[in-house]
Motif scaffolding. Structure first.
Motif, mmCIF file in Angstrom:
data_model
loop_
_atom_site.group_PDB
_atom_site.id
_atom_site.type_symbol
_atom_site.label_atom_id
_atom_site.label_comp_id
_atom_site.label_asym_id
_atom_site.label_seq_id
_atom_site.Cartn_x
_atom_site.Cartn_y
_atom_site.Cartn_z
ATOM 1 N N PHE A 78 86.852 -51.937 60.418
ATOM 2 C CA PHE A 78 86.641 -51.752 61.858
ATOM 3 C C PHE A 78 86.496 -50.267 62.179
ATOM 4 N N GLY A 79 87.353 -49.436 61.591
ATOM 5 C CA GLY A 79 87.305 -47.996 61.834
ATOM 6 C C GLY A 79 86.008 -47.376 61.331
ATOM 7 N N ILE A 80 85.588 -47.788 60.173
ATOM 8 C CA ILE A 80 84.325 -47.269 59.626
ATOM 9 C C ILE A 80 83.156 -47.703 60.506
ATOM 10 N N GLY A 81 83.190 -48.952 60.948
ATOM 11 C CA GLY A 81 82.131 -49.447 61.833
ATOM 12 C C GLY A 81 82.098 -48.680 63.141
ATOM 13 N N LEU A 82 83.271 -48.399 63.685
ATOM 14 C CA LEU A 82 83.358 -47.627 64.925
ATOM 15 C C LEU A 82 82.802 -46.214 64.721
ATOM 16 N N LEU A 83 83.203 -45.591 63.630
ATOM 17 C CA LEU A 83 82.738 -44.237 63.316
ATOM 18 C C LEU A 83 81.223 -44.203 63.134
ATOM 19 N N LEU A 84 80.692 -45.156 62.380
ATOM 20 C CA LEU A 84 79.235 -45.201 62.180
ATOM 21 C C LEU A 84 78.510 -45.460 63.504
ATOM 22 N N GLY A 85 79.092 -46.339 64.327
ATOM 23 C CA GLY A 85 78.496 -46.625 65.626
ATOM 24 C C GLY A 85 78.423 -45.369 66.489
ATOM 25 N N LYS A 86 79.490 -44.577 66.485
ATOM 26 C CA LYS A 86 79.502 -43.334 67.272
ATOM 27 C C LYS A 86 78.489 -42.321 66.727
ATOM 28 N N LEU A 87 78.429 -42.216 65.412
ATOM 29 C CA LEU A 87 77.490 -41.274 64.806
ATOM 30 C C LEU A 87 76.043 -41.653 65.062
ATOM 31 N N LEU A 88 75.754 -42.937 64.987
ATOM 32 C CA LEU A 88 74.383 -43.393 65.188
ATOM 33 C C LEU A 88 74.001 -43.446 66.664
ATOM 34 N N ASP A 89 75.008 -43.461 67.540
ATOM 35 C CA ASP A 89 74.759 -43.522 68.980
ATOM 36 C C ASP A 89 74.206 -42.183 69.490
ATOM 37 N N ARG A 90 74.494 -41.113 68.783
ATOM 38 C CA ARG A 90 74.086 -39.776 69.252
ATOM 39 C C ARG A 90 72.654 -39.512 69.044
#
Length: 90
Positions: A78-90
């Motif tokens: 979940f944490g990795i998914g959240l981190l990737l989501g934030k990185l790709l959102d930018r």
């Protein structure tokens, strides 16, 4: 006249010997190339087999980790998914 014929015959013999030598050289090069390619193929197959074995071992270890700690694994995923989501959102 006889000298000219002898010279021509000698030249013809030398050309025949040269053709024979060239054919042998071509044959040797062909064999060497085939052997080199065969060795390269064997090396690639061995490396691929070793990489496949290592991948299987890594996947097995990861699966054992997930099975031994399912909640921790879900939290990490979940944490990795959240981190990737934030990185790709930018």
């Amino acid at each position: 006249m006889a000298t000219t014929q002898n010279n021509q015959q000698e030249l013809q013999e030398q050309l025949d010997a040269l053709r024979k030598d060239f054919a042998e050289l071509t044959s040797t090069l062909k064999e060497m190339t085939a052997n080199y390619a065969r060795e390269g193929e064997e090396n690639v197959k061995a490396a691929a087999g070793q990489a496949q074995q290592q991948l299987k071992q890594s996947l097995c270890k990861a699966q054992q980790e997930v099975e031994s700690r399912p909640y921790t694994s879900m939290a990490v995923a979940f944490g990795i998914g959240l981190l990737l989501g934030k990185l790709l959102d930018r």
